[in-house]
Scaffold this motif. Structure first.
Motif, PDB file in Angstrom:
ATOM      1  N   GLU A  51       1.383  -0.714  -0.245  1.00 32.45           N
ATOM      2  CA  GLU A  51       0.108   0.059  -0.091  1.00 32.45           C
ATOM      3  C   GLU A  51       0.814   0.900  -0.028  1.00 32.45           C
ATOM      4  O   GLU A  51       0.366   2.056  -0.867  1.00 32.45           O
ATOM      5  N   ALA A  52       2.145   1.234   0.979  1.00 32.61           N
ATOM      6  CA  ALA A  52       2.765   2.935   0.895  1.00 32.61           C
ATOM      7  C   ALA A  52       3.964   2.355  -0.196  1.00 32.61           C
ATOM      8  O   ALA A  52       4.293   0.981   0.031  1.00 32.61           O
ATOM      9  N   ARG A  53       3.918   2.973  -0.834  1.00 29.57           N
ATOM     10  CA  ARG A  53       5.072   3.105  -1.585  1.00 29.57           C
ATOM     11  C   ARG A  53       6.583   2.343  -1.787  1.00 29.57           C
ATOM     12  O   ARG A  53       6.888   3.756  -0.761  1.00 29.57           O
ATOM     13  N   PRO A  54       7.433   1.704  -1.729  1.00 25.22           N
ATOM     14  CA  PRO A  54       8.685   1.008  -1.058  1.00 25.22           C
ATOM     15  C   PRO A  54       9.481   2.136  -1.563  1.00 25.22           C
ATOM     16  O   PRO A  54       9.177   3.006  -2.186  1.00 25.22           O
ATOM     17  N   SER A  55      11.233   2.244  -1.114  1.00 25.37           N
ATOM     18  CA  SER A  55      12.265   2.807  -1.196  1.00 25.37           C
ATOM     19  C   SER A  55      12.384   3.663  -2.778  1.00 25.37           C
ATOM     20  O   SER A  55      12.146   1.919  -2.907  1.00 25.37           O
ATOM     21  N   ALA A  56      12.403   4.122  -3.465  1.00 29.39           N
ATOM     22  CA  ALA A  56      13.413   3.860  -4.751  1.00 29.39           C
ATOM     23  C   ALA A  56      14.273   3.722  -4.963  1.00 29.39           C
ATOM     24  O   ALA A  56      15.224   3.842  -5.842  1.00 29.39           O
ATOM     25  N   GLY A 184       7.218   7.238  -0.093  1.00 29.59           N
ATOM     26  CA  GLY A 184       6.851   6.370  -1.737  1.00 29.59           C
ATOM     27  C   GLY A 184       6.167   7.188  -2.402  1.00 29.59           C
ATOM     28  O   GLY A 184       5.693   6.328  -3.794  1.00 29.59           O
ATOM     29  N   ASP A 185       4.739   8.036  -1.829  1.00 33.30           N
ATOM     30  CA  ASP A 185       4.197   8.819  -3.174  1.00 33.30           C
ATOM     31  C   ASP A 185       5.380  10.579  -4.103  1.00 33.30           C
ATOM     32  O   ASP A 185       4.491  10.725  -4.830  1.00 33.30           O
ATOM     33  N   TRP A 220       3.323  10.820  -6.735  1.00 35.18           N
ATOM     34  CA  TRP A 220       1.892   9.807  -7.016  1.00 35.18           C
ATOM     35  C   TRP A 220       0.446  10.751  -6.808  1.00 35.18           C
ATOM     36  O   TRP A 220       0.184  11.426  -5.808  1.00 35.18           O
ATOM     37  N   GLN A 221      -0.706  11.085  -8.141  1.00 37.39           N
ATOM     38  CA  GLN A 221      -1.441  12.291  -7.552  1.00 37.39           C
ATOM     39  C   GLN A 221      -2.992  11.787  -8.652  1.00 37.39           C
ATOM     40  O   GLN A 221      -2.485  11.337  -9.595  1.00 37.39           O
TER      41      GLN A 221
END
Length: 260
Positions: A51-56, A184-185, A220-221
């Motif tokens: 659900e929460a995007r991981p570190s890039a 992550g967003d 991310w929007q």
């Protein structure tokens, strides 16, 4: 050293750069010669998706059997997800994952009409967050200033049947910890790229841009990666990208390739 002396040197350098660019454009329009390098120089991992995007910032895994110190050219290339659509001159429909964010930035930069203010305005309106109201005008103004500086009308397309191709070969993506937004967003993506030109009679670019870098911040929007300038103070700066550098690998640089 006085401020006046420093400013004087900067002014002389600016005039010299401008003179070189004007000569290049004259060659473009009159003799058909061309060069990407003199027209512009920028100043400037497959992961599961919770659900929460991981570190890039995690580099792609190493290729099997790679020995010695890891470098970007030894590591597995990050395959860019394909866009699912194309509108207003830009690719759209990237997943909300780190690779999706990287892909959105790479595709945008390779498609960006960096010398055509009208087309660039259309592209930017399609991808820039509404929370960054001055982003589009600033970029378009920069294009118009550059056009005037090289002797072109402030508004218009690329002259003399010249086409430019931008090819991104590596990226460094990091998570930006933006206040009030899930981890992550927001991502900052640095690109290393080449740019070369093709002339009216198929002539070859004798001086292409090689190994240039540029960065963008995206968030991310509303189901899409949007470009933003809200988090300028949170940007980070990488070590120089070199394909054989272990320092570049450790810093998070990975080579990229488009999915086929």
């Amino acid at each position: 050293m006085s401020v006046d002396s420093s400013n004087g040197r900067k002014a002389r350098k600016a005039r010299l750069v401008l003179a070189v660019i004007v000569v290049a454009v004259a060659a473009l329009l009159v003799a058909g010669g061309f060069t990407a390098a003199t027209l512009m120089r920028d100043d400037a991992k497959e992961m599961p998706q919770p659900e929460a995007r991981p570190s890039a910032s995690e580099p792609a895994p190493a290729s099997p059997g790679a020995g010695g110190l890891m470098t970007p050219d030894k590591g597995k290339k990050t395959e860019l997800p394909k866009p699912t659509g194309h509108k207003d001159g830009v690719s759209t429909g990237f997943p909300g994952s780190p690779r999706g964010g990287i892909s959105a930035v790479v595709y945008f930069w390779e498609e960006y009409a960096w010398l055509d203010d009208e087309k660039a305005h259309q592209q930017l309106n399609a991808v820039v967050s509404k929370d960054s109201p001055g982003f589009v005008d600033k970029r378009v103004s920069g294009i118009r200033t550059m056009r005037e500086g090289i002797g072109l009308p402030p508004s218009g397309g690329i002259p003399a049947d010249i086409t430019f191709t931008t090819a991104v070969h590596a990226a460094r993506a990091t998570t930006v910890k933006a206040p009030g937004l899930p981890v992550g967003d927001v991502m900052q993506v640095w690109l290393s790229y080449d740019r070369f030109a093709t002339g009216p009679k198929g002539g070859r670019d004798e001086n292409p841009l090689r190994g240039e870098t540029v960065d963008f911040v995206v968030k991310w929007q509303n189901g899409a990666w949007k470009f933003t300038d809200e988090f300028e103070a949170l940007r980070s700066f990488p070590v120089a990208y070199e394909p054989t550098s272990p320092f570049a690998w450790k810093d998070g640089w990975v080579q990229v390739r488009h999915a086929h």
